[in-house]
Motif scaffolding. Sequence first.
Motif, short mmCIF file in Angstrom:
data_model
loop_
_atom_site.label_atom_id
_atom_site.label_comp_id
_atom_site.label_asym_id
_atom_site.label_seq_id
_atom_site.Cartn_x
_atom_site.Cartn_y
_atom_site.Cartn_z
N GLY A 173 0.83 -1.30 -0.02
CA GLY A 173 0.16 0.13 -0.16
C GLY A 173 0.87 1.20 -0.05
O GLY A 173 0.49 2.35 -0.42
N ALA A 174 2.05 1.46 0.72
CA ALA A 174 2.79 2.45 0.92
C ALA A 174 3.54 2.64 -0.80
O ALA A 174 3.84 3.59 -0.95
CB ALA A 174 4.01 2.00 1.95
N PHE A 190 -5.07 0.53 -4.01
CA PHE A 190 -5.62 -0.67 -3.83
C PHE A 190 -4.95 -1.84 -3.53
O PHE A 190 -5.16 -2.99 -3.25
CB PHE A 190 -6.61 -0.97 -4.78
CG PHE A 190 -6.14 -1.47 -5.87
CD1 PHE A 190 -6.34 -2.86 -6.66
CD2 PHE A 190 -5.05 -0.88 -6.75
CE1 PHE A 190 -5.71 -3.21 -7.77
CE2 PHE A 190 -4.34 -1.41 -7.94
CZ PHE A 190 -4.87 -2.69 -8.37
N SER A 191 -3.51 -1.58 -3.41
CA SER A 191 -2.54 -2.77 -3.43
C SER A 191 -2.34 -3.25 -2.01
O SER A 191 -2.24 -4.62 -2.04
CB SER A 191 -1.31 -2.19 -3.76
OG SER A 191 -1.09 -1.99 -5.11
N PHE A 192 -3.04 -2.69 -1.06
CA PHE A 192 -2.95 -3.37 0.25
C PHE A 192 -4.09 -4.35 0.35
O PHE A 192 -3.88 -5.31 0.61
CB PHE A 192 -3.53 -2.30 1.31
CG PHE A 192 -4.02 -2.69 2.69
CD1 PHE A 192 -2.97 -2.74 3.57
CD2 PHE A 192 -5.20 -3.25 3.01
CE1 PHE A 192 -3.31 -3.30 5.11
CE2 PHE A 192 -5.41 -3.58 4.26
CZ PHE A 192 -4.43 -3.77 5.10
N ALA A 193 -5.33 -3.92 -0.14
CA ALA A 193 -6.31 -5.07 -0.11
C ALA A 193 -6.00 -6.27 -1.18
O ALA A 193 -6.26 -7.52 -0.95
CB ALA A 193 -7.68 -4.54 -0.76
N THR A 194 -5.45 -6.04 -2.22
CA THR A 194 -5.00 -7.06 -3.24
C THR A 194 -3.91 -7.88 -2.76
O THR A 194 -4.18 -9.13 -2.51
CB THR A 194 -4.44 -6.42 -4.67
OG1 THR A 194 -5.63 -5.54 -5.05
CG2 THR A 194 -4.07 -7.48 -5.40
N THR A 195 -2.97 -7.44 -1.78
CA THR A 195 -1.80 -8.22 -1.34
C THR A 195 -2.39 -8.94 -0.18
O THR A 195 -2.10 -10.07 0.00
CB THR A 195 -0.84 -7.38 -0.83
OG1 THR A 195 -0.34 -6.59 -2.01
CG2 THR A 195 0.41 -8.07 -0.27
N TYR A 196 -3.05 -8.35 0.87
CA TYR A 196 -3.75 -8.95 1.78
C TYR A 196 -4.77 -10.14 1.58
O TYR A 196 -4.45 -11.41 2.01
CB TYR A 196 -4.69 -8.02 2.78
CG TYR A 196 -4.91 -8.60 4.02
CD1 TYR A 196 -4.07 -8.67 5.04
CD2 TYR A 196 -6.35 -9.14 4.25
CE1 TYR A 196 -4.71 -9.18 6.31
CE2 TYR A 196 -6.56 -9.84 5.43
CZ TYR A 196 -5.89 -9.76 6.56
OH TYR A 196 -6.33 -10.35 7.56
N LYS A 222 4.51 4.84 6.33
CA LYS A 222 5.41 3.74 5.86
C LYS A 222 6.00 4.52 4.50
O LYS A 222 7.08 4.49 4.19
CB LYS A 222 4.73 2.50 5.54
CG LYS A 222 5.80 1.56 4.99
CD LYS A 222 6.98 1.05 6.04
CE LYS A 222 7.86 0.06 5.47
NZ LYS A 222 9.19 -0.28 6.49
N ALA A 223 5.11 5.06 3.47
CA ALA A 223 5.24 5.77 2.62
C ALA A 223 6.30 6.91 2.77
O ALA A 223 7.38 6.94 1.96
CB ALA A 223 4.35 6.32 1.65
#
Length: 344
Positions: free
Chosen positions: A190-191, A276-282, A328-329
Amino acid sequence: MTPEQQKSILTIALLAAFADGTKDDAEREEIRRIAQSLAGDSGMADLPRIYQDVLLKRTTVQAAAAALTDPGHRQLAYEMAVCVCDVDGRQTPAEAQFLATLKSALQLGAQQTAAFEHEADALVDAAEKTAPSAVPWGVAGAATGAAAYAAAAASAPSSSSSASVPVPAPAGPGDAELDKSILNYAMLNGALELLPQSWASMAIIPMQVKMVYGIGKAHGVELDQGHIKEFIAAAGVGMTSQYLEQFGRKLLGGLLGKVAGRTIGGVGSAATGMAFSFATTYALGQVAKRYYAGGRVMSTAMLRDSFQNLLGPAKQMQSQYLPQIQQKAATLDAGKIMAMVRGA
């Protein structure tokens, strides 16, 4: 950047996505869905038409490049095309030829592109080492190919292997430990998506590969990159389409830009609701955990259904963890990202 300039850059990105001519029906459909989604979110009703124009070869690199007169926009268009071509591995000859044609159409010289090409090549090199390139299938006890996910727990070894029985996976680690690891990968990705550097999102897929590799290893399964990428695709997470969505939302949200060294603090606030990468990765991590803990018996349809069912709750979780993602970003720079991809 005007809407017309944004559309020109998106056209070039889509041309890059289809440059190698190898996209299957599922990936093409996912790219079409992204065009519709971006159109709905941005109010650009003609984005689906642009997708059709690219797919049916009704537009050209030269036509798209002609609309970009600002040197910074031409540079950004080229960088995006390089990222799209590189995101699923090393460039094919067709992709390299496309990029050469694009560079000429954009009137960019080697001096203008050399630094970025070096960064992108270094990231591809590092990504190739995110998991072993080859693992004996008799040890892994897994089969390649998306069709394998509809089969039983593990297929027989290849004809070149001895007739060994796949090693059964030992009892898996505690769910809490794996859940923590999955969450950490999700927050990191996400970051990465919030960073304004045009190549930063290229690191997301290598981190997903590392995550799946770690989950498999925790369950006694040694995976190679080919198997992991096929698993990710079987779950319905396209590599090119995933990057195109990240890029499109960055571009339309005004997040893309050049920074020197560390990214500007608070950049995440400009992208609230975009990432949306947080959701995809999780969701991908949770599906992988179920798959390997359950003996690898889930069919492709079950994998995709599980991923889609987990995606909604994961998107809700993203807002809960947004402050940590933004924090984190603000700490990431090129050196740290490259070190993480390499596993340092």
